[in-house]
Design an enzyme around this catalytic site. Sequence first.
Site, short mmCIF file in Angstrom:
data_model
loop_
_atom_site.label_atom_id
_atom_site.label_comp_id
_atom_site.label_asym_id
_atom_site.label_seq_id
_atom_site.Cartn_x
_atom_site.Cartn_y
_atom_site.Cartn_z
N ASP A 94 71.93 82.70 38.45
CA ASP A 94 71.70 83.23 37.09
C ASP A 94 70.27 84.37 36.93
O ASP A 94 69.86 84.44 37.85
CB ASP A 94 71.08 81.94 36.61
CG ASP A 94 69.25 80.98 36.15
OD1 ASP A 94 68.86 81.36 37.60
OD2 ASP A 94 68.59 81.51 35.75
N ARG B 30 75.90 82.09 35.83
CA ARG B 30 76.07 81.33 36.40
C ARG B 30 77.52 81.30 36.92
O ARG B 30 77.98 80.68 38.07
CB ARG B 30 75.01 79.79 36.10
CG ARG B 30 74.60 80.19 36.12
CD ARG B 30 73.99 78.22 36.47
NE ARG B 30 72.15 78.05 35.67
CZ ARG B 30 71.17 78.22 36.42
NH1 ARG B 30 71.56 78.18 38.41
NH2 ARG B 30 70.16 78.56 36.58
N LYS C 106 70.11 74.09 39.70
CA LYS C 106 70.97 74.24 39.59
C LYS C 106 72.11 75.29 40.08
O LYS C 106 73.69 75.23 40.09
CB LYS C 106 72.16 74.14 37.88
CG LYS C 106 70.91 74.11 36.28
CD LYS C 106 70.78 74.71 35.68
CE LYS C 106 69.64 74.07 34.51
NZ LYS C 106 69.11 74.92 32.89
N GLY C 107 71.43 76.16 40.33
CA GLY C 107 72.39 77.24 41.48
C GLY C 107 73.40 77.44 42.41
O GLY C 107 74.91 78.03 42.13
N ASP D 35 65.25 82.66 49.60
CA ASP D 35 64.48 83.80 49.60
C ASP D 35 63.72 84.55 49.63
O ASP D 35 62.91 84.43 51.30
CB ASP D 35 64.27 84.02 47.38
CG ASP D 35 64.04 85.36 46.93
OD1 ASP D 35 64.50 86.88 46.98
OD2 ASP D 35 63.14 85.25 45.99
N LYS E 101 68.58 86.14 51.68
CA LYS E 101 67.58 87.48 51.63
C LYS E 101 66.64 87.76 52.56
O LYS E 101 65.69 87.10 52.25
CB LYS E 101 67.63 88.30 50.18
CG LYS E 101 68.06 88.75 48.84
CD LYS E 101 67.14 88.68 47.83
CE LYS E 101 67.06 88.58 46.67
NZ LYS E 101 66.62 88.55 45.48
N VAL F 243 70.59 89.46 42.48
CA VAL F 243 72.27 89.05 42.49
C VAL F 243 72.05 87.94 41.53
O VAL F 243 71.39 86.91 41.19
CB VAL F 243 72.99 88.78 43.28
CG1 VAL F 243 72.37 90.50 44.65
CG2 VAL F 243 72.21 88.00 44.58
P1 IMP Z 1 62.57 81.09 47.10
O1 IMP Z 1 62.12 79.63 47.00
O2 IMP Z 1 62.43 82.35 46.59
O3 IMP Z 1 63.52 80.98 48.44
O4 IMP Z 1 63.74 81.35 46.02
C1 IMP Z 1 65.16 80.17 46.17
C2 IMP Z 1 65.22 80.43 44.76
O5 IMP Z 1 65.28 81.48 43.46
C3 IMP Z 1 66.83 80.37 44.33
O6 IMP Z 1 67.27 78.73 44.45
C4 IMP Z 1 66.93 81.10 43.15
O7 IMP Z 1 67.13 79.93 41.99
C5 IMP Z 1 65.83 82.02 43.39
N1 IMP Z 1 66.64 83.16 43.76
C6 IMP Z 1 66.59 83.83 44.14
N2 IMP Z 1 66.46 85.31 43.68
C7 IMP Z 1 67.53 85.26 43.06
C8 IMP Z 1 68.46 85.88 43.11
O8 IMP Z 1 68.87 87.59 43.34
N3 IMP Z 1 69.54 85.66 41.74
C9 IMP Z 1 68.82 84.62 41.38
N4 IMP Z 1 67.70 84.10 41.24
C10 IMP Z 1 67.92 83.67 42.55
MG MG Z 2 67.41 77.97 43.35
#
Ligand code: IMP
Ligand code: MG
Length: 206
Positions: free
Chosen positions: A185, A191, A69-70, A129, A157, A179
Amino acid sequence: MATRKNQSGKREPMKTAATKTKSKPAEHAKESVRPLLTGDAIQARIREMGKQIRADFPGEPLLLVGVLKGAVLFLADLARQIPGEVTFDFIAVSSYGKEAKSSGQVKLNKDLDSSIEGKTVIVVEDILDTGLTLEYLLRVFEQRKPKSLRVAVLLDKKERRMVEVHADYVGFEIPNEFVVGYGLDYAERYRNLPDVGILSLPAGAH
Ligand code: IMP
Ligand code: MG
């Protein structure tokens, strides 16, 4: 309000989602959010990103694929900054627990409504991330033979990356902090904040 009979036969309010949340603010009172990006800065950057995306694909219909949902708020604002034909679709994924990160397992909770074959697709994500989510999504989407596949993320990040994923459009590179706001969230909350901020939790939380 809904009621139920308690043990002594007296009617009492039922604990619905609405009544339960009433006790939450005190519980969350020790959380705080330190500003990182203002709503104005976010909007200014999104205007630039929208222009850039259109300049890269002049006159082409674009399909924005938002990751629920982000990315909802980002997609809504980005779409309004891209002139010409733009359509939306959404996908929902979840990762198998934050601890199991190295496994790279991502679960597809809701697939797209329509085929992306032959389309110019821009995946719209809130934050990059570890990269595991996008790596998975790009693998899935590539197999469906889009004409082009690009990635737009609001936040990056970089320090946290575990797999190499390339984002074509990046709003802001941010430090390695958790964040919230503008779609992002913590336990489904925050959100709705117009800004992005760094969340501080009370000591011992997590
Ligand atoms: P990744 O698969 O580790 O790149 O994660 C991506 C997902 O993790 C994002 O779509 C977010 O939903 C969540 N996420 C990663 N870092 C944060 C943060 O700092 N705050 C909130 N959600 C995060
Ligand atoms: Mg997300």
